[in-house]
Design an enzyme around this catalytic site. Structure first.
Site, PDB file in Angstrom:
ATOM      1  N   GLU A 188     -10.598   6.296   0.818  1.00 29.79           N
ATOM      2  CA  GLU A 188      -9.303   5.610   0.652  1.00 29.79           C
ATOM      3  C   GLU A 188      -8.726   5.833  -0.748  1.00 29.79           C
ATOM      4  O   GLU A 188      -7.526   5.717  -0.960  1.00 29.79           O
ATOM      5  CB  GLU A 188      -9.477   4.108   0.932  1.00 29.79           C
ATOM      6  CG  GLU A 188      -8.222   3.252   0.817  1.00 29.79           C
ATOM      7  CD  GLU A 188      -7.192   3.499   1.920  1.00 29.79           C
ATOM      8  OE1 GLU A 188      -7.510   4.184   2.917  1.00 29.79           O
ATOM      9  OE2 GLU A 188      -6.062   2.998   1.780  1.00 29.79           O
TER      10      GLU A 188
ATOM     11  N   GLU B 120      -5.718   6.961  11.228  1.00 30.93           N
ATOM     12  CA  GLU B 120      -5.954   5.572  10.807  1.00 30.93           C
ATOM     13  C   GLU B 120      -5.678   4.625  11.966  1.00 30.93           C
ATOM     14  O   GLU B 120      -4.581   4.605  12.506  1.00 30.93           O
ATOM     15  CB  GLU B 120      -5.038   5.241   9.620  1.00 30.93           C
ATOM     16  CG  GLU B 120      -4.990   3.765   9.239  1.00 30.93           C
ATOM     17  CD  GLU B 120      -4.092   3.521   8.021  1.00 30.93           C
ATOM     18  OE1 GLU B 120      -4.079   4.377   7.109  1.00 30.93           O
ATOM     19  OE2 GLU B 120      -3.399   2.500   7.981  1.00 30.93           O
TER      20      GLU B 120
ATOM     21  N   ARG C 194       0.902  -1.167   0.000  1.00 30.43           N
ATOM     22  CA  ARG C 194       0.000   0.000   0.000  1.00 30.43           C
ATOM     23  C   ARG C 194       0.924   1.196   0.000  1.00 30.43           C
ATOM     24  O   ARG C 194       1.650   1.437   0.959  1.00 30.43           O
ATOM     25  CB  ARG C 194      -0.906  -0.021   1.239  1.00 30.43           C
ATOM     26  CG  ARG C 194      -1.725   1.273   1.459  1.00 30.43           C
ATOM     27  CD  ARG C 194      -2.768   1.485   0.363  1.00 30.43           C
ATOM     28  NE  ARG C 194      -3.636   2.638   0.644  1.00 30.43           N
ATOM     29  CZ  ARG C 194      -3.450   3.868   0.157  1.00 30.43           C
ATOM     30  NH1 ARG C 194      -2.414   4.129  -0.641  1.00 30.43           N
ATOM     31  NH2 ARG C 194      -4.291   4.832   0.460  1.00 30.43           N
TER      32      ARG C 194
ATOM     33  N   HIS D 243       1.846   7.099   1.782  1.00 35.28           N
ATOM     34  CA  HIS D 243       0.764   8.090   1.676  1.00 35.28           C
ATOM     35  C   HIS D 243       0.429   8.637   3.056  1.00 35.28           C
ATOM     36  O   HIS D 243       0.957   8.169   4.069  1.00 35.28           O
ATOM     37  CB  HIS D 243      -0.488   7.442   1.073  1.00 35.28           C
ATOM     38  CG  HIS D 243      -1.159   6.495   2.027  1.00 35.28           C
ATOM     39  ND1 HIS D 243      -0.677   5.246   2.291  1.00 35.28           N
ATOM     40  CD2 HIS D 243      -2.271   6.635   2.814  1.00 35.28           C
ATOM     41  CE1 HIS D 243      -1.447   4.636   3.190  1.00 35.28           C
ATOM     42  NE2 HIS D 243      -2.429   5.464   3.535  1.00 35.28           N
TER      43      HIS D 243
ATOM     44  N   HIS E 118       2.832   7.077   5.923  1.00 31.95           N
ATOM     45  CA  HIS E 118       3.028   5.671   6.293  1.00 31.95           C
ATOM     46  C   HIS E 118       2.876   4.740   5.095  1.00 31.95           C
ATOM     47  O   HIS E 118       2.452   5.169   4.014  1.00 31.95           O
ATOM     48  CB  HIS E 118       2.027   5.290   7.386  1.00 31.95           C
ATOM     49  CG  HIS E 118       0.603   5.579   7.005  1.00 31.95           C
ATOM     50  ND1 HIS E 118       0.023   6.810   7.198  1.00 31.95           N
ATOM     51  CD2 HIS E 118      -0.359   4.802   6.443  1.00 31.95           C
ATOM     52  CE1 HIS E 118      -1.233   6.776   6.784  1.00 31.95           C
ATOM     53  NE2 HIS E 118      -1.493   5.574   6.306  1.00 31.95           N
TER      54      HIS E 118
ATOM     55  N   HIS F 255      -3.124  10.962   5.159  1.00 32.32           N
ATOM     56  CA  HIS F 255      -4.482  11.526   5.021  1.00 32.32           C
ATOM     57  C   HIS F 255      -4.755  12.418   6.216  1.00 32.32           C
ATOM     58  O   HIS F 255      -4.010  12.392   7.202  1.00 32.32           O
ATOM     59  CB  HIS F 255      -5.526  10.425   4.889  1.00 32.32           C
ATOM     60  CG  HIS F 255      -5.105   9.119   5.498  1.00 32.32           C
ATOM     61  ND1 HIS F 255      -5.051   8.929   6.857  1.00 32.32           N
ATOM     62  CD2 HIS F 255      -4.655   7.965   4.932  1.00 32.32           C
ATOM     63  CE1 HIS F 255      -4.619   7.700   7.098  1.00 32.32           C
ATOM     64  NE2 HIS F 255      -4.351   7.087   5.958  1.00 32.32           N
TER      65      HIS F 255
END
Ligand code: MN
Ligand code: MN
Length: 411
Positions: free
Chosen positions: A191, A129, A120, A123, A168, A125
């Site tokens: 997401e 999370e 993944r 990134h 992360h 946000h």
């Protein structure tokens, strides 16, 4: 008091006697004056015409709601099975947000599968999370606002937290990658619209990139023009080697971003099950509180509410029903099983009952650092017994026998 009771019974005798004569149950309340039978054989309980019997079987409390239900407030259940699945070479992902479940204004959830080596992308946000590893193994990395790093490997049952804005990554490890649940303290989270490393680089002028890294030419000329999001690569280097390199000059984050509930004792253990409460008291890095609840068949997460925040639920395994009482005479019962999401607004009372034949495991997640609840039984146990009896006509002996500390799980 005795007179009051007998008068009430006398008033009720008309409908009760009718029900007894017909072998039916009749509940009081404005919606429930029509006859209903335990096996739903009456003409008013027939279902001619189309029925989605598969869905009906999963939702018995909607098909034939308990007679105490009334008012039909909006649904507080959504299943990941109904979510769009985005499939990439390194895995897949899907989400349940307030766009799917409008009541879930403060929390959204994401499921993700990464194959061995599946990454993944790096990134971040705006929201925090919180994560639970459901299967397999992964390596997680993050860097905080002081350049301190976190690199660790997590396995089934482990948690991690990436506070809002902290960049992360997650990479599936052998033998078969992983599957995990992510929970965000923002109902409108998406997401598919996070801040991705490749996306940002691709949308910055090359001369700025060169200047930013004090290079003669853009060092990212070979970087992808389109986001990677989830992609497959070889496995990472040995953990200690990557930790040491990442910590150079700045060290490690002061409070670990991962947590291992498998290493803690349950906060409450009863015949009917157990609960672990994981909040900032035991995990200083987290600003999201959670309860991990296991209920044995027939076990009940007792009647309660949460005065400080909304509750987002994820059903890991087993079958359950939950009634949410919404005041104003309204109550609704819904059924839950693996992969379902439930939601209960702040201070709105509810219970959860294991209705299956196996253990029920579910999560209660709260977008706040500390867990709080108020139990019906505990409230009544610490209110003058005469006062409570004047409301509920139980007799004071029943009230005095309620344990003085909350059960959390009964029996
Ligand atoms: Mn993330
Ligand atoms: Mn609750």
């Amino acid at each position: 008091m005795a007179e009051d009771l007998s008068r009430r019974r006398f008033i009720g005798v008309g409908s009760a006697a009718l029900a007894a004569a017909a072998g039916l149950q009749i509940a009081e309340g404005q919606e429930n004056k029509v006859p209903r039978s335990p096996d739903h054989h009456l003409p008013n309980e027939s279902e001619p015409g189309p029925n989605n019997t598969t869905l009906d079987k999963q939702n018995p409390s909607s098909v034939w709601p308990p007679e105490t239900d009334a008012g039909g407030q909006p649904p507080f259940k959504y299943s990941f099975s109904l979510s769009h699945k985005r499939i990439e070479e390194g895995g897949w992902t899907r989400q349940v947000t307030m766009r799917d479940l409008p009541v879930s204004r403060k929390v959204a959830g994401v499921e993700m599968r990464l194959i061995s080596g599946g990454i993944r992308e790096l990134h971040w946000h705006v929201g925090t999370e919180w994560a639970l590893m459901l299967y397999g193994n992964a390596r997680i990395t993050a860097v905080d606002q002081e350049g301190r790093s976190h690199v660790s490997d997590v396995s089934e049952g482990d948690l991690w937290i990436f506070p809002g804005g902290i960049p992360h990554s997650i990479q599936g490890l052998g033998p078969d990658g992983c599957r995990f649940l992510l929970v965000f303290d923002d109902g409108n989270f998406n997401e598919f619209e996070t801040f991705l490393l490749t996306d940002w680089i691709a949308h910055t002028p090359p001369e700025i990139l060169a200047k930013n890294f004090d290079a003669a030419e853009n060092p990212f000329a070979n970087a992808p023009r389109k986001e990677l999001f989830i992609f497959e690569r070889p496995l990472p280097r040995p953990l200690e080697e990557e930790q040491k390199a990442a910590e150079a000059g700045t060290g490690r984050v002061p409070h670990s971003f991962d947590f291992h509930p498998g290493q803690m004792q349950p906060n409450r253990k009863a015949k009917g099950g157990e609960v672990k409460i994981v909040d900032q008291k035991v995990w200083p890095a987290t600003n999201i509180a959670a309860a991990i609840v296991t209920l044995k068949p027939g076990g009940l997460r007792e009647m309660h509410w949460h005065p400080n925040e909304d509750e987002w639920q994820y059903y890991v395994t087993g079958k359950a029903r939950m009634t949410v009482f919404a005041a104003g005479g309204r109550a609704r019962t819904m059924d839950f099983e693996e992969g379902d999401v439930g939601y209960v607004n702040k201070s709105v009372p509810h219970y959860i009952e294991n209705t299956g034949e196996t253990d029920l495991v579910f999560l209660e997640v709260f977008p706040t650092p500390f867990y709080e609840d108020i139990s019906l039984a505990e409230w009544l146990a610490h209110t003058p017994a005469r006062l409570v009896d004047e409301h509920l006509q139980t007799g004071e002996a029943m009230l005095n026998a309620i344990p003085k500390t909350k059960a959390v799980i009964t029996p």
